[in-house]
Design an enzyme around this catalytic site. Structure first.
Site, PDB file in Angstrom:
ATOM      1  N   HIS A 160       0.792  -1.368   0.015  1.00  0.00           N
ATOM      2  CA  HIS A 160       0.033  -0.078   0.010  1.00  0.00           C
ATOM      3  C   HIS A 160       0.773   1.268  -0.192  1.00  0.00           C
ATOM      4  O   HIS A 160       0.489   2.406   0.158  1.00  0.00           O
ATOM      5  CB  HIS A 160      -0.753  -0.015   1.169  1.00  0.00           C
ATOM      6  CG  HIS A 160      -2.001  -1.099   1.051  1.00  0.00           C
ATOM      7  ND1 HIS A 160      -2.636  -1.661   2.312  1.00  0.00           N
ATOM      8  CD2 HIS A 160      -2.344  -1.836   0.248  1.00  0.00           C
ATOM      9  CE1 HIS A 160      -3.309  -2.407   1.902  1.00  0.00           C
ATOM     10  NE2 HIS A 160      -3.133  -2.715   0.483  1.00  0.00           N
ATOM     11  N   CYS A 190       8.056  20.960  -9.933  1.00  0.00           N
ATOM     12  CA  CYS A 190       7.653  21.358 -11.151  1.00  0.00           C
ATOM     13  C   CYS A 190       6.284  22.395 -11.056  1.00  0.00           C
ATOM     14  O   CYS A 190       5.643  23.007 -11.926  1.00  0.00           O
ATOM     15  CB  CYS A 190       7.132  20.167 -12.255  1.00  0.00           C
ATOM     16  SG  CYS A 190       5.349  19.705 -11.771  1.00  0.00           S
TER      17      CYS A 190
HETATM   18  C1  BV8 Z   1      -8.253  -2.246  -5.227  1.00  0.00           C
HETATM   19  C2  BV8 Z   1      -3.053   2.775   2.709  1.00  0.00           C
HETATM   20  C3  BV8 Z   1      -8.803  -2.542  -7.590  1.00  0.00           C
HETATM   21  C4  BV8 Z   1      -3.537   4.517   2.936  1.00  0.00           C
HETATM   22  C5  BV8 Z   1      -4.857   1.269   2.688  1.00  0.00           C
HETATM   23  C6  BV8 Z   1     -15.805  -5.451  -1.301  1.00  0.00           C
HETATM   24  C7  BV8 Z   1     -14.942  -6.661  -1.196  1.00  0.00           C
HETATM   25  C8  BV8 Z   1     -13.848  -6.910  -1.529  1.00  0.00           C
HETATM   26  C9  BV8 Z   1     -12.985  -5.951  -1.664  1.00  0.00           C
HETATM   27  C10 BV8 Z   1     -13.729  -4.560  -1.916  1.00  0.00           C
HETATM   28  C11 BV8 Z   1     -14.866  -4.305  -1.670  1.00  0.00           C
HETATM   29  N1  BV8 Z   1     -15.033  -3.109  -1.870  1.00  0.00           N
HETATM   30  C12 BV8 Z   1     -14.028  -2.558  -2.155  1.00  0.00           C
HETATM   31  C13 BV8 Z   1     -13.183  -3.455  -2.475  1.00  0.00           C
HETATM   32  C14 BV8 Z   1     -11.676  -3.045  -2.505  1.00  0.00           C
HETATM   33  C15 BV8 Z   1     -10.984  -2.496  -1.363  1.00  0.00           C
HETATM   34  C16 BV8 Z   1     -11.358  -3.174  -0.028  1.00  0.00           C
HETATM   35  O1  BV8 Z   1     -10.512  -4.170   0.162  1.00  0.00           O
HETATM   36  N2  BV8 Z   1     -12.152  -2.596   0.769  1.00  0.00           N
HETATM   37  C17 BV8 Z   1     -12.219  -3.169   2.080  1.00  0.00           C
HETATM   38  C18 BV8 Z   1     -12.508  -2.055   3.049  1.00  0.00           C
HETATM   39  C19 BV8 Z   1     -13.551  -4.022   1.841  1.00  0.00           C
HETATM   40  N3  BV8 Z   1      -9.677  -2.452  -1.675  1.00  0.00           N
HETATM   41  C20 BV8 Z   1      -9.044  -1.544  -2.505  1.00  0.00           C
HETATM   42  O2  BV8 Z   1      -9.538  -0.588  -2.937  1.00  0.00           O
HETATM   43  C21 BV8 Z   1      -7.613  -1.783  -2.836  1.00  0.00           C
HETATM   44  N4  BV8 Z   1      -7.401  -1.512  -4.315  1.00  0.00           N
HETATM   45  O3  BV8 Z   1      -8.999  -3.215  -4.918  1.00  0.00           O
HETATM   46  O4  BV8 Z   1      -8.160  -1.957  -6.522  1.00  0.00           O
HETATM   47  C22 BV8 Z   1      -8.577  -1.871  -8.843  1.00  0.00           C
HETATM   48  C23 BV8 Z   1      -7.825  -2.795  -9.713  1.00  0.00           C
HETATM   49  C24 BV8 Z   1      -7.529  -1.860 -11.017  1.00  0.00           C
HETATM   50  C25 BV8 Z   1      -8.054  -0.774 -11.056  1.00  0.00           C
HETATM   51  C26 BV8 Z   1      -8.643   0.118 -10.412  1.00  0.00           C
HETATM   52  C27 BV8 Z   1      -8.917  -0.438  -8.946  1.00  0.00           C
HETATM   53  C28 BV8 Z   1      -6.506  -0.527  -2.353  1.00  0.00           C
HETATM   54  C29 BV8 Z   1      -6.705  -1.068  -0.691  1.00  0.00           C
HETATM   55  C30 BV8 Z   1      -5.511  -0.234  -0.233  1.00  0.00           C
HETATM   56  C31 BV8 Z   1      -6.105   0.989   0.790  1.00  0.00           C
HETATM   57  N5  BV8 Z   1      -5.201   1.682   1.413  1.00  0.00           N
HETATM   58  N6  BV8 Z   1      -3.732   1.909   3.185  1.00  0.00           N
HETATM   59  C32 BV8 Z   1      -3.348   4.602   4.374  1.00  0.00           C
HETATM   60  O5  BV8 Z   1      -2.545   4.083   4.950  1.00  0.00           O
HETATM   61  O6  BV8 Z   1      -3.636   5.799   4.463  1.00  0.00           O
HETATM   62  S1  BV8 Z   1      -5.656   0.126   3.463  1.00  0.00           S
HETATM   63  C33 BV8 Z   1      -5.371   0.303   5.353  1.00  0.00           C
HETATM   64  O7  BV8 Z   1      -5.891  -0.723   5.888  1.00  0.00           O
HETATM   65  C34 BV8 Z   1      -3.925   0.171   5.559  1.00  0.00           C
HETATM   66  O8  BV8 Z   1      -3.255  -0.151   4.684  1.00  0.00           O
HETATM   67  C35 BV8 Z   1      -4.043  -0.943   6.494  1.00  0.00           C
HETATM   68  O9  BV8 Z   1      -2.859  -1.599   6.798  1.00  0.00           O
HETATM   69  C36 BV8 Z   1      -4.956  -1.578   5.808  1.00  0.00           C
HETATM   70  C37 BV8 Z   1      -5.461  -2.972   6.346  1.00  0.00           C
HETATM   71  O10 BV8 Z   1      -5.726  -2.624   7.698  1.00  0.00           O
HETATM   72  P1  BV8 Z   1      -4.933  -3.606   8.993  1.00  0.00           P
HETATM   73  O11 BV8 Z   1      -3.606  -3.226   8.475  1.00  0.00           O
HETATM   74  O12 BV8 Z   1      -5.212  -4.997   8.868  1.00  0.00           O
HETATM   75  O13 BV8 Z   1      -5.329  -2.870  10.181  1.00  0.00           O
HETATM   76  P2  BV8 Z   1      -6.694  -2.894  11.087  1.00  0.00           P
HETATM   77  O14 BV8 Z   1      -6.759  -1.572  11.756  1.00  0.00           O
HETATM   78  O15 BV8 Z   1      -7.914  -3.056  10.340  1.00  0.00           O
HETATM   79  O16 BV8 Z   1      -6.485  -4.342  11.907  1.00  0.00           O
HETATM   80  C38 BV8 Z   1      -5.455  -4.374  12.873  1.00  0.00           C
HETATM   81  C39 BV8 Z   1      -5.481  -5.795  13.259  1.00  0.00           C
HETATM   82  O17 BV8 Z   1      -4.370  -5.766  14.383  1.00  0.00           O
HETATM   83  C40 BV8 Z   1      -6.655  -6.017  13.956  1.00  0.00           C
HETATM   84  O18 BV8 Z   1      -6.988  -7.294  13.586  1.00  0.00           O
HETATM   85  C41 BV8 Z   1      -6.295  -6.272  15.635  1.00  0.00           C
HETATM   86  O19 BV8 Z   1      -6.978  -7.376  16.250  1.00  0.00           O
HETATM   87  C42 BV8 Z   1      -4.921  -6.460  15.473  1.00  0.00           C
HETATM   88  N7  BV8 Z   1      -3.966  -6.127  16.612  1.00  0.00           N
HETATM   89  C43 BV8 Z   1      -3.948  -4.779  17.021  1.00  0.00           C
HETATM   90  N8  BV8 Z   1      -3.180  -4.758  18.239  1.00  0.00           N
HETATM   91  C44 BV8 Z   1      -2.364  -5.913  18.010  1.00  0.00           C
HETATM   92  C45 BV8 Z   1      -3.094  -6.602  16.897  1.00  0.00           C
HETATM   93  N9  BV8 Z   1      -2.263  -7.846  16.594  1.00  0.00           N
HETATM   94  C46 BV8 Z   1      -1.237  -8.229  17.121  1.00  0.00           C
HETATM   95  N10 BV8 Z   1      -0.639  -7.536  18.018  1.00  0.00           N
HETATM   96  C47 BV8 Z   1      -1.086  -6.167  18.465  1.00  0.00           C
HETATM   97  N11 BV8 Z   1      -0.308  -5.419  19.483  1.00  0.00           N
HETATM   98 ZN    ZN Z   2       6.137  17.588 -10.752  1.00  0.00          ZN
END
Ligand code: BV8
Ligand code: ZN
Length: 241
Positions: free
Chosen positions: A120, A151
């Site tokens: 990401h 630019c």
């Molecule tokens: C794409 C960067 C296609 C920015 C991020 C319906 C079904 C399936 C998919 C989709 C859908 N609707 C839309 C989609 C696609 C969408 C998606 O998946 N949406 C989800 C919400 C349903 N995906 C996209 O849009 C992707 N692109 O599909 O493109 C395409 C192809 C061709 C042409 C055009 C388009 C792009 C997705 C990337 C989004 N960007 N981040 C930023 O960071 O600002 S995502 C963001 O969420 C972060 O990257 C983050 O890493 C990521 C996932 O979250 P997690 O890392 O899992 O973090 P979270 O807080 O959720 O969970 C933390 C976990 O840790 C928990 O489980 C917790 O229990 C645990 N935890 C907490 N403390 C601890 C711990 N574990 C261990 N130890 C601890 N101490």
């Molecule tokens: Zn530029």
């Protein structure tokens, strides 16, 4: 944290020639970096659609940059924790090793990890909307929001937003790494976001042992060969040490 029996996962890891890792925001939680969906998660105060999308940026680049500038400031105060460091030790020991991360915080780099696939992108890089230039900028806070390219074009954070494709070839490389792994470690991810989360069943169906480390359940907890419930900063050093 209850006493976990780590003997089986420890054996799988030590016997594995190839290992691949998928990390999410949870691995940085013990470094003080807020996660996305947990308590106090980043998304709790904002809706992802409002900030982490190209439409949001087109609508209000300054608002989106205020959020990223604040996050960069929080991350700048954070240090890699024992979980990040344990993965560096594992990389040294394994001939075949790939770290795949969804995180944009750069803590794996700062811990000393070598081969990192940043699915990401990277919050410490900027990309120009006009000329496409892409460069590192670690200043916190940024002097002017939104920042501009030499630019004159407006720059955006070098991350992948919802609705945007991952960098070219990135998923192919990640799938290749997952297919080559005998053990696939899934650490600190809610496994909500695709295509990243799809690597978990992909690795399993390619024959890897899946070991999940998470403080909570995820949609793939039942698919894992073993799901270790607890903080990565405590479990990983015991699992790999
Ligand atoms: C794409 C960067 C296609 C920015 C991020 C319906 C079904 C399936 C998919 C989709 C859908 N609707 C839309 C989609 C696609 C969408 C998606 O998946 N949406 C989800 C919400 C349903 N995906 C996209 O849009 C992707 N692109 O599909 O493109 C395409 C192809 C061709 C042409 C055009 C388009 C792009 C997705 C990337 C989004 N960007 N981040 C930023 O960071 O600002 S995502 C963001 O969420 C972060 O990257 C983050 O890493 C990521 C996932 O979250 P997690 O890392 O899992 O973090 P979270 O807080 O959720 O969970 C933390 C976990 O840790 C928990 O489980 C917790 O229990 C645990 N935890 C907490 N403390 C601890 C711990 N574990 C261990 N130890 C601890 N101490
Ligand atoms: Zn530029």
């Amino acid at each position: 944290m209850p006493d976990l029996d780590l003997s089986q996962p420890r054996q799988w890891i030590s016997e594995a020639e190839g290992v691949a890792i998928l990390t999410g925001a949870g691995i940085s939680a013990e470094s003080g970096v807020p996660t996305f969906r947990g308590a106090g998660g980043l998304w709790n105060n904002f809706r992802a659609e409002d900030l982490a999308t190209p439409e949001a940026f087109a609508r209000d680049p300054r608002l989106v940059w205020e959020w990223y500038d604040w996050r960069r400031g929080e991350i700048a105060k954070a240090l890699p924790n024992p979980a990040h460091k344990a993965l560096v030790q594992l990389e040294i020991r394994k001939r075949i090793f790939t770290l795949i991360t969804q995180n944009v915080d750069g803590l794996h780099d700062r811990a000393g990890s070598g081969k990192i696939l940043k699915l990401h992108g990277d919050i410490w890089r900027l990309r120009c909307l006009r000329c496409g230039a892409n460069w590192p900028d670690r200043r916190v806070p940024l002097p002017k929001l939104p920042p501009h390219c030499q630019c004159g074009g407006v720059a955006r954070p070098g991350v992948v937003w919802f609705g945007e494709p991952l960098p070219d070839g990135m998923m192919k490389e990640a799938e290749h790494a997952a297919a080559a792994a005998r053990v696939f470690l899934v650490i600190g991810t809610s496994a909500n976001v695709y295509p990243a989360a799809g690597l978990i069943p992909f690795a399993r169906h390619s024959g890897a042992r899946v070991i999940e480390i998470n403080t909570g359940e995820t949609p793939y907890t039942n698919l894992a060969d073993c799901s270790l419930r607890g903080p990565a900063g405590e479990i990983l050093p015991q699992l790999i040490g």
